[in-house]
Write a protein that holds these residues in place. Structure first.
Motif, PDB file in Angstrom:
ATOM      1  N   GLU A  65       0.808  -1.209   0.000  1.00 42.10           N
ATOM      2  CA  GLU A  65       0.000   0.000   0.000  1.00 42.10           C
ATOM      3  C   GLU A  65       0.849   1.271   0.000  1.00 42.10           C
TER       4      GLU A  65
ATOM      5  N   ASN B 148       1.938   4.524  -2.991  1.00 41.51           N
ATOM      6  CA  ASN B 148       1.381   5.116  -4.203  1.00 41.51           C
ATOM      7  C   ASN B 148       2.092   4.685  -5.473  1.00 41.51           C
ATOM      8  N   SER B 149       3.380   4.344  -5.366  1.00 41.88           N
ATOM      9  CA  SER B 149       4.125   3.920  -6.559  1.00 41.88           C
ATOM     10  C   SER B 149       5.007   2.727  -6.203  1.00 41.88           C
TER      11      SER B 149
ATOM     12  N   GLY C   1       6.444   7.172  -3.070  1.00 37.89           N
ATOM     13  CA  GLY C   1       5.298   8.075  -3.011  1.00 37.89           C
ATOM     14  C   GLY C   1       4.511   8.048  -1.725  1.00 37.89           C
ATOM     15  N   ASP C   2       5.097   7.496  -0.654  1.00 42.77           N
ATOM     16  CA  ASP C   2       4.448   7.425   0.664  1.00 42.77           C
ATOM     17  C   ASP C   2       3.357   6.356   0.678  1.00 42.77           C
TER      18      ASP C   2
ATOM     19  N   THR D  44      -0.355   4.769   1.052  1.00 43.39           N
ATOM     20  CA  THR D  44      -1.721   5.188   0.756  1.00 43.39           C
ATOM     21  C   THR D  44      -2.495   5.258   2.067  1.00 43.39           C
TER      22      THR D  44
END
Length: 262
Positions: free
Chosen positions: A154, A156-157, A178-179, A181
């Motif tokens: 989970e 983002n990328s 991307g951290d 989600t």
């Protein structure tokens, strides 16, 4: 009697579609990775923040000195890539040394050198001492070119990232992806690392500031980081999977009901 048969058909149809819907529900066991990790391997990773060179690492090693000619034999020839429309001048890159399974590299003039399990500082010192037998005051610069980290789950990328730094923290690695989600479980971030040919595991709690004091806060090359989905994401996956089926079932039931009430 006819009305009774109609009701029976309707009841059986409803039961049939409900059974289909529930039988296709997604469970956590179908989604979550690494559910059977050996708990006795947790928190047994090495604690040094410095990376050590391992088999299959790719290194560039550049040797310089006041007189460049004296160190020419200790440097691999540069590689010039072919010209193209985008880069008419071509590009020049260093050749790489690949650490073999025994931790060895073949170095010009010096021959076979064991560099496996050494830190950058240790390897630099070793090569500097050996080259000093031939060259006055050599300067050795070693760079790991295939430091990779894989971030899954989970974020983002998700993917595998190659970085130039030789020291990276857990948070920096997650930042590359991307951290997390909104659906990632922050209290149960999972890390896999291979040490001495054995896969080992540990976990982090990102909700605690003490994560920065975790002995494995600094990752090493080829680490794998996994963020588990929370129950809401699992339910969402089940809902999305069955959405079309449910709509279809409702439409079919409506058609059956319309026929039976005639």
């Amino acid at each position: 009697m006819k009305a009774r048969i109609k009701r029976l058909i309707l009841q059986q149809s409803i039961a049939f579609f409900v059974l289909i819907a529930f039988s296709s529900c997604t469970t956590s066991k179908e989604i979550i990775y690494f559910q059977d990790e050996p708990l006795n391997s947790l928190n047994t990773l090495s604690t040094t923040p410095e990376i050590t060179y391992k088999p299959n690492d790719k290194l560039t090693i550049n040797v310089s000195a006041i007189d460049p000619e004296t160190v020419r034999p200790f440097n691999l020839p540069l590689i010039t890539n072919s010209y193209d429309a985008i880069n008419p001048q071509g590009t020049t890159t260093f050749q790489t040394y690949i650490v073999d399974e025994q931790g060895l590299i073949e170095f010009p003039v010096l021959g076979t050198i064991k560099i496996g399990d050494l830190t950058r500082k240790q390897a630099t010192k070793l090569l500097t001492e050996k080259i000093s037998e031939y060259v006055k005051d050599p300067i050795v610069n070693i760079r790991l070119t295939n430091f990779t980290v894989t971030v899954l789950g989970e974020v983002n990328s998700p993917g595998t990232y190659t970085v130039e730094e030789e020291q990276m923290s857990l948070l920096e690695a997650i930042g590359l992806a991307g951290d997390l989600t909104i659906h990632g479980i922050r209290e149960n971030v999972f890390l896999i690392r291979e040490q001495d040919g054995v896969k080992r595991f540990t976990k982090f709690d990102l909700t605690s500031i003490n994560v920065v004091n975790h002995p494995n806060y600094y990752i090493q090359q080829n680490d794998v980081i996994y963020i588990e989905p929370n129950p809401a994401k699992i339910r969402s996956a089940s809902y999305n999977q069955n959405y079309v089926l449910i709509i279809s079932a409702v439409g079919t039931l409506a058609t059956i009901a319309a026929i039976l009430v005639r």
